[in-house]
Design a protein around this motif. Sequence first.
Motif, mmCIF file in Angstrom:
data_model
loop_
_atom_site.group_PDB
_atom_site.id
_atom_site.type_symbol
_atom_site.label_atom_id
_atom_site.label_comp_id
_atom_site.label_asym_id
_atom_site.label_seq_id
_atom_site.Cartn_x
_atom_site.Cartn_y
_atom_site.Cartn_z
ATOM 1 N N ALA A 1 7.004 3.521 -9.076
ATOM 2 C CA ALA A 1 5.695 2.985 -8.719
ATOM 3 C C ALA A 1 5.800 1.586 -8.133
ATOM 4 N N ASP A 2 6.674 0.735 -8.717
ATOM 5 C CA ASP A 2 6.778 -0.634 -8.219
ATOM 6 C C ASP A 2 7.344 -0.681 -6.809
ATOM 7 N N GLU A 3 8.257 0.238 -6.486
ATOM 8 C CA GLU A 3 8.807 0.278 -5.136
ATOM 9 C C GLU A 3 7.752 0.755 -4.131
ATOM 10 N N ALA A 4 6.959 1.754 -4.512
ATOM 11 C CA ALA A 4 5.883 2.225 -3.634
ATOM 12 C C ALA A 4 4.867 1.118 -3.397
ATOM 13 N N LEU A 5 4.560 0.357 -4.451
ATOM 14 C CA LEU A 5 3.611 -0.746 -4.321
ATOM 15 C C LEU A 5 4.164 -1.846 -3.426
ATOM 16 N N SER A 6 5.454 -2.137 -3.567
ATOM 17 C CA SER A 6 6.077 -3.175 -2.744
ATOM 18 C C SER A 6 6.053 -2.789 -1.267
ATOM 19 N N ARG A 7 6.369 -1.547 -0.960
ATOM 20 C CA ARG A 7 6.341 -1.084 0.433
ATOM 21 C C ARG A 7 4.925 -1.159 0.995
ATOM 22 N N ASN A 8 3.973 -0.745 0.191
ATOM 23 C CA ASN A 8 2.590 -0.749 0.650
ATOM 24 C C ASN A 8 2.101 -2.167 0.904
ATOM 25 N N THR A 9 2.473 -3.088 0.033
ATOM 26 C CA THR A 9 2.043 -4.481 0.177
ATOM 27 C C THR A 9 2.598 -5.097 1.453
ATOM 28 N N ARG A 10 3.876 -4.838 1.745
ATOM 29 C CA ARG A 10 4.483 -5.381 2.969
ATOM 30 C C ARG A 10 3.776 -4.841 4.209
ATOM 31 N N ALA A 11 3.504 -3.545 4.217
ATOM 32 C CA ALA A 11 2.840 -2.949 5.377
ATOM 33 C C ALA A 11 1.412 -3.470 5.518
ATOM 34 N N MET A 12 0.707 -3.625 4.393
ATOM 35 C CA MET A 12 -0.672 -4.097 4.460
ATOM 36 C C MET A 12 -0.746 -5.535 4.944
ATOM 37 N N ARG A 13 0.231 -6.353 4.602
ATOM 38 C CA ARG A 13 0.261 -7.725 5.117
ATOM 39 C C ARG A 13 0.406 -7.728 6.633
ATOM 40 N N GLU A 14 1.232 -6.821 7.143
ATOM 41 C CA GLU A 14 1.379 -6.702 8.597
ATOM 42 C C GLU A 14 0.066 -6.254 9.238
ATOM 43 N N VAL A 15 -0.620 -5.341 8.576
ATOM 44 C CA VAL A 15 -1.912 -4.868 9.085
ATOM 45 C C VAL A 15 -2.914 -6.019 9.139
ATOM 46 N N MET A 16 -2.967 -6.826 8.095
ATOM 47 C CA MET A 16 -3.900 -7.951 8.061
ATOM 48 C C MET A 16 -3.569 -8.971 9.148
ATOM 49 N N THR A 17 -2.275 -9.164 9.410
ATOM 50 C CA THR A 17 -1.863 -10.075 10.481
ATOM 51 C C THR A 17 -2.331 -9.561 11.835
ATOM 52 N N VAL A 18 -2.203 -8.253 12.043
ATOM 53 C CA VAL A 18 -2.659 -7.645 13.300
ATOM 54 C C VAL A 18 -4.164 -7.827 13.471
ATOM 55 N N LEU A 19 -4.917 -7.620 12.411
ATOM 56 C CA LEU A 19 -6.371 -7.780 12.496
ATOM 57 C C LEU A 19 -6.743 -9.205 12.885
ATOM 58 N N SER A 20 -6.072 -10.174 12.282
ATOM 59 C CA SER A 20 -6.340 -11.569 12.620
ATOM 60 C C SER A 20 -5.979 -11.855 14.070
ATOM 61 N N ARG A 21 -4.875 -11.283 14.535
ATOM 62 C CA ARG A 21 -4.435 -11.501 15.915
ATOM 63 C C ARG A 21 -5.437 -10.923 16.912
ATOM 64 N N HIS A 22 -6.130 -9.867 16.522
ATOM 65 C CA HIS A 22 -7.119 -9.246 17.405
ATOM 66 C C HIS A 22 -8.518 -9.836 17.216
ATOM 67 N N GLY A 23 -8.618 -10.915 16.484
ATOM 68 C CA GLY A 23 -9.890 -11.611 16.355
ATOM 69 C C GLY A 23 -10.841 -11.053 15.323
ATOM 70 N N VAL A 24 -10.371 -10.192 14.435
ATOM 71 C CA VAL A 24 -11.228 -9.640 13.388
ATOM 72 C C VAL A 24 -11.365 -10.673 12.269
ATOM 73 N N GLN A 25 -12.602 -11.023 11.934
ATOM 74 C CA GLN A 25 -12.856 -12.018 10.900
ATOM 75 C C GLN A 25 -12.669 -11.421 9.500
ATOM 76 N N GLU A 26 -12.378 -12.301 8.532
ATOM 77 C CA GLU A 26 -12.194 -11.836 7.154
ATOM 78 C C GLU A 26 -13.454 -11.160 6.617
ATOM 79 N N ARG A 27 -14.617 -11.671 7.003
ATOM 80 C CA ARG A 27 -15.863 -11.081 6.501
ATOM 81 C C ARG A 27 -16.081 -9.665 7.033
ATOM 82 N N ARG B 1 -14.628 -3.894 10.829
ATOM 83 C CA ARG B 1 -15.688 -3.932 11.839
ATOM 84 C C ARG B 1 -15.287 -4.890 12.954
ATOM 85 N N SER B 2 -15.607 -4.502 14.183
ATOM 86 C CA SER B 2 -15.272 -5.341 15.326
ATOM 87 C C SER B 2 -16.337 -5.190 16.405
ATOM 88 N N ASP B 3 -16.588 -6.301 17.120
ATOM 89 C CA ASP B 3 -17.525 -6.267 18.241
ATOM 90 C C ASP B 3 -16.810 -6.036 19.570
#
Length: 247
Positions: A63-89, A125-127
């Motif tokens: 379980a901890d390895e699955a969680l670690s992999r998921n966390t790394r990928a989700m951080r990359e996803v959040m970085t992509v969203l920020s790069r495309h101008g998606v706000q945290e809200r 959500r994105s405009d």
Amino acid sequence: MKRLTVDWIIVLSLMAFCAVPLAAWAEAQREPPAIAVQGEGTVAARPDRVTIDVAVVSQAAQADEALSRNTRAMREVMTVLSRHGVQERDTQTRQFAVTPVYEYEETRRRQRLAGFQVTNQLRVRSDDLDGVGALLDSLVAAGANRIEGITFDVKDASALLDEARRQAIADARRRAEVYAEAASVAVGPLLSVDEAAGAVPFAGQRLAMAAEAAVPVAPGELQLRVAVTVRYGVAEAAAEGGAPPAR
């Protein structure tokens, strides 16, 4: 004498019991005649907002390895969203789950624990409708391996819905006049209006592409629809020449 009194009590009780439904029936008979019709109004609108449900699903023996992999990928996803101008809200976690994964062993005819799966789902959500294709490409490249759905809507539909309401009332009035004419009466005063509103997406033919290699996405067109149920009173139809009809 006592027996007679008891009989009268029974009779009066029965009369009182029957008086309630009889009174309700009499009241219903006194209701004035009415014309009940439905009307619809529809306004087309170009969407100006997109909502994407995206998820990262990771699996590992522990379980901890699955969680670690998921966390790394989700951080990359959040970085992509920020790069495309998606706000945290405009980003919200919709689901997070850690679940065991079982496999069936044919030889032993039983389930065995094969590992764990971690699911982290976001609603974004994105405009920027023109950039939806490029955003999807980037999300998948960053590790988002499940796109749950894409929907388009209008941020502020108040004015559009008001126009649809006007159309719906006009449509209801037109239908009421048709029925009234067929019944040789006239449409009376408005008695009530009940509304049901919603947006119906229609797929468009033009594909919005942010780049040549981007995923093709069709925002299409939204049809904002309002349906109303309207009741009008009934009036006597005027005879030819303006005089009321003879009784």
